[in-house]
Design a protein around this motif. Structure first.
Motif, mmCIF file in Angstrom:
data_model
loop_
_atom_site.group_PDB
_atom_site.id
_atom_site.type_symbol
_atom_site.label_atom_id
_atom_site.label_comp_id
_atom_site.label_asym_id
_atom_site.label_seq_id
_atom_site.Cartn_x
_atom_site.Cartn_y
_atom_site.Cartn_z
ATOM 1 N N LYS A 9 3.304 10.454 4.862
ATOM 2 C CA LYS A 9 4.002 11.261 4.327
ATOM 3 C C LYS A 9 4.706 12.642 4.623
ATOM 4 O O LYS A 9 5.515 12.827 3.904
ATOM 5 C CB LYS A 9 2.573 11.868 3.154
ATOM 6 N N MET A 46 0.564 27.515 -3.226
ATOM 7 C CA MET A 46 1.697 26.759 -4.306
ATOM 8 C C MET A 46 1.233 27.956 -4.482
ATOM 9 O O MET A 46 3.041 29.393 -5.610
ATOM 10 C CB MET A 46 0.674 26.369 -5.338
ATOM 11 N N MET A 82 -6.674 22.548 6.779
ATOM 12 C CA MET A 82 -6.486 21.445 5.921
ATOM 13 C C MET A 82 -5.614 20.027 6.760
ATOM 14 O O MET A 82 -4.394 20.462 7.071
ATOM 15 C CB MET A 82 -6.061 21.743 4.688
ATOM 16 N N ALA A 112 2.104 17.321 0.206
ATOM 17 C CA ALA A 112 2.497 17.569 -1.390
ATOM 18 C C ALA A 112 2.760 19.044 -1.819
ATOM 19 O O ALA A 112 3.539 19.284 -2.204
ATOM 20 C CB ALA A 112 1.811 16.642 -2.637
ATOM 21 N N VAL A 113 1.844 19.980 -1.020
ATOM 22 C CA VAL A 113 1.779 21.044 -1.359
ATOM 23 C C VAL A 113 2.810 21.477 -0.533
ATOM 24 O O VAL A 113 3.629 22.671 -0.974
ATOM 25 C CB VAL A 113 0.451 21.662 -1.298
ATOM 26 N N LEU A 131 -5.339 25.227 -1.723
ATOM 27 C CA LEU A 131 -3.934 24.773 -1.885
ATOM 28 C C LEU A 131 -3.577 25.684 -2.875
ATOM 29 O O LEU A 131 -1.961 25.658 -2.908
ATOM 30 C CB LEU A 131 -3.952 22.772 -2.530
ATOM 31 N N SER A 132 -4.094 25.764 -3.754
ATOM 32 C CA SER A 132 -3.091 27.024 -4.925
ATOM 33 C C SER A 132 -2.989 27.430 -5.092
ATOM 34 O O SER A 132 -2.001 28.602 -4.742
ATOM 35 C CB SER A 132 -4.738 26.771 -6.028
ATOM 36 N N ASN A 153 -5.585 16.634 4.990
ATOM 37 C CA ASN A 153 -5.722 15.535 4.725
ATOM 38 C C ASN A 153 -3.826 15.183 3.635
ATOM 39 O O ASN A 153 -3.122 16.485 3.540
ATOM 40 C CB ASN A 153 -6.698 15.848 3.584
ATOM 41 N N ILE A 154 -3.857 14.186 3.119
ATOM 42 C CA ILE A 154 -2.309 14.285 2.565
ATOM 43 C C ILE A 154 -2.165 15.498 1.459
ATOM 44 O O ILE A 154 -0.961 15.548 1.679
ATOM 45 C CB ILE A 154 -2.801 12.360 1.919
ATOM 46 N N ASN A 155 -2.593 15.860 0.738
ATOM 47 C CA ASN A 155 -2.632 16.984 -0.295
ATOM 48 C C ASN A 155 -1.377 17.823 0.557
ATOM 49 O O ASN A 155 -1.338 19.109 -0.452
ATOM 50 C CB ASN A 155 -3.385 17.175 -1.009
ATOM 51 N N THR A 193 5.678 20.324 0.262
ATOM 52 C CA THR A 193 6.972 20.204 -0.464
ATOM 53 C C THR A 193 6.603 20.965 -2.087
ATOM 54 O O THR A 193 8.054 21.309 -1.781
ATOM 55 C CB THR A 193 6.778 18.902 -0.761
ATOM 56 N N LEU A 194 5.815 21.352 -2.732
ATOM 57 C CA LEU A 194 5.985 21.993 -3.642
ATOM 58 C C LEU A 194 6.520 23.508 -3.276
ATOM 59 O O LEU A 194 7.558 24.079 -4.243
ATOM 60 C CB LEU A 194 5.134 21.588 -5.054
ATOM 61 N N ALA A 195 6.047 23.700 -2.233
ATOM 62 C CA ALA A 195 6.332 25.327 -2.678
ATOM 63 C C ALA A 195 7.341 25.485 -1.835
ATOM 64 O O ALA A 195 7.208 26.805 -0.974
ATOM 65 C CB ALA A 195 4.257 25.675 -1.700
ATOM 66 N N GLU A 196 7.726 24.909 -1.270
ATOM 67 C CA GLU A 196 8.737 24.125 0.121
ATOM 68 C C GLU A 196 8.858 25.202 1.444
ATOM 69 O O GLU A 196 8.785 25.867 1.784
ATOM 70 C CB GLU A 196 10.233 25.052 -0.518
ATOM 71 N N GLN A 220 8.400 12.704 3.868
ATOM 72 C CA GLN A 220 9.409 13.387 2.835
ATOM 73 C C GLN A 220 10.011 14.677 3.881
ATOM 74 O O GLN A 220 10.109 15.508 3.378
ATOM 75 C CB GLN A 220 7.977 14.092 2.056
#
Ligand SMILES: Nc1ncnc2c1ncn2[C@@H]1O[C@H](COP(=O)(O)OP(=O)(O)O)[C@@H](O)[C@H]1O
Ligand SMILES: [Mg+2]
Lengths: 109, 140
Positions: free
Chosen positions: A82, A37, A50, A57-58, A33-34, A52-54, A60-63, A86
């Motif tokens: 999710k 990002m 992958m 999140a990733v 994930l890093s 999972n739920i994260n 969304t953060l990384a658009e 989102q």
């Protein structure tokens, strides 16, 4: 290319498609994930295994423009919920990442 | 203009809740009309720090102050601490367990990402006492 064209090229399942006319212009492959990002370009198609739920999140953060779950992996219910909450595009393909990217490039040409 | 102040609890070892504080900060910045490129830098730097508190720090608190031209984020935990901060900053260095890596975390790129996206990054840590990470991002 339009997301709808990518979906056809990958014979993908539309798990959550918010905007099928979304213009996908770039891609990124990876599961850590890093790295996503740090490196995934905004609006890209993100090819991953992958589920999972994260992942959402990733994305969304990384658009990320669309999450492409490869290898026939199934998104977890938490990820699906999710993505819906989102408004994140999420599709699944039976192809492995290499094959999926080849199809992406062929469809783009 | 007065600055905005927020505090969020971050639960340790809870991966389905992880990122909620970063999410909240992100929506606040969006409502304030901050440029999306700035929001992206803030959100990623803070998420990496929040995840570190969840994985390595046993949870903690995130203290946020938003000013008109920048944001200050303090992530405070009372976990195991970092023995060698320079080593921890090395790209690829990670002490994360296999089950954490199976979730996609533990690439050892969290601190390097925070450094990349923050304008100021300061880490204070004491083994057995805890870690405080200070992140400042300027709005361009
Ligand atoms: N809040 C923290 N508490 C204790 N150790 C930490 C903390 N943050 C980072 N570390 C240490 O620094 C290492 C590198 O962190 P990071 O670059 O985020 O990589 P990762 O989280 O993927 O392992 C971690 O593996 C861990 O050993
Ligand atoms: Mg980390």
């Amino acid at each position: 290319m339009k997301l709808s064209k990518l979906i056809d090229a990958l014979k993908a399942t539309k798990v959550n498609v918010v905007d099928k006319d979304f213009e996908v212009t770039k891609g990124y492959c990876g599961d850590f994930l890093s790295f996503v990002m740090g490196k995934a370009p905004s609006g890209c198609a993100w090819f991953t295994v992958m589920t999972n739920i994260n992942v959402c999140a990733v994305a969304t953060l990384a658009e990320v423009g669309v999450i492409v779950v490869c290898e026939g992996a199934k998104s977890t219910p938490e990820l699906v919920d999710k993505a819906k909450a989102q408004d994140v595009n999420l599709i699944e393909t039976k192809y492995d990442i290499f094959e999926a990217v080849k199809r992406y490039i062929a469809a783009e040409a | 203009m007065e600055n905005l102040h927020f505090e969020y609890e971050v639960a340790g070892n809870n991966f389905s809740q992880a990122g909620m504080a970063s999410d909240a900060v992100k929506s606040t910045l969006k409502k304030m009309g901050i440029a999306s490129e700035d929001i992206r830098r803030v959100a990623i730097a803070m998420y990496e720090g929040e995840i570190n508190m969840v994985i390595h720090g046993g949870g903690g608190v995130a203290v946020i102050d938003i000013f008109f031209d920048h944001i200050e984020i303090k992530l405070i935990d009372h976990g195991k601490g970092i023995e060698n901060i320079e080593l921890a900053m090395t790209p690829g260095y990670s002490t994360a367990e296999d089950e954490i890596r199976a979730l996609g975390f533990g690439a050892g790129m969290g601190l390097p990402n925070m450094k990349k996206y923050a304008d100021v990054l300061e880490i204070e840590s004491e083994v057995g006492v805890g870690t405080t990470v200070y992140i400042r991002v300027d709005f361009h």
